[in-house]
Scaffold this motif. Structure first.
Motif: not given
Length: 245
Positions: A186-203
């Protein structure tokens, strides 16, 4: 995983004893744990002699024994016949293709968002003009539109997650495969999800935010703003979008 089962039992309780002495039976897997310094090729070279001693001559040419890492059984067994136990095996060479399709879908979504927001330049110009008149700095305006994009991205992620959870039983029944989300912690999924949201939002939000922040204050307040630059950008993005599609 290739280990799919509903119950576990001892084969000796149901299988006829003579089957266990028949080396030509291929209904079970044999697992070996090699020592740390064992050379796989040297072990595999002994299999041909093993087949010659235990398999009938007429069947020896059709029998091949080899070693396969346990991590490869599910994704790299397409050329192996008579492995009914591994009936849900999947060709691993399609995984990069599916990942590429997913990435392209995200890219198309980002381009769509950029096009929609650059098209809003004229409608949002007065707001930006008023903010600049009241003393808002370039960085503050960029941050305002980036935060808006991050909020939309987070909402889209939550909606996608709900769709995955809701449609998972339907997809599982349709494809005959159980798609588990427990492959990572779950911790790994949380990190991947957070990075995906932030990266997609910035792009997705950086270009529209910069375009908005560069709006001329006087032209925006007087309603004389033209959208020639943003129109050119949208034309380029539309070409890229159709190229990907």
């Amino acid at each position: 995983s290739h280990l799919q089962f509903d119950a576990v039992y001892a084969a000796s309780t149901t299988i006829r004893p003579e089957w266990n002495n028949n080396w030509e039976q291929s209904w079970v897997y044999t697992y070996l744990k090699l020592t740390e310094h064992t050379i796989q090729e040297s072990v595999q070279q002994k299999f041909s002699e093993f087949v010659r001693r235990h398999v009938k001559a007429e069947n020896a040419s059709q029998t091949q024994l080899f070693l396969q890492p346990i991590n490869d059984v599910h994704l790299r067994s397409q050329d192996i016949l008579y492995d009914a136990i591994n009936s849900n095996k999947f060709d691993g060479k399609y995984l990069p293709l599916l990942m590429a399709v997913g990435i392209f879908i995200i890219i198309l979504a980002i381009i769509n968002y950029i096009n929609i927001n650059t098209a809003r330049t004229l409608t949002a110009a007065r707001e930006v003009g008023v903010r600049k008149t009241l003393g808002a700095a370039y960085r503050e305006i960029v941050l305002r539109f980036l935060l808006e994009t991050q909020l939309f991205t987070f909402c889209a992620f939550v909606l996608a997650l709900l769709l995955i959870i809701g449609l998972k039983p339907v997809i599982t029944d349709f494809l005959g495969r159980d798609f588990s989300l427990k492959t990572l912690s779950p911790g790994t999924w949380a990190v991947i999800s957070l990075l995906t949201i932030i990266g997609t939002g910035i792009l997705a939000g950086l270009i529209p935010a910069i375009v908005m922040a560069r709006i001329n204050v006087i032209a925006a307040v007087k309603g004389r703003l033209t959208a020639s630059r943003s129109s050119s950008l949208r034309n380029v993005l539309v070409v890229v979008q159709f190229t990907i599609a």
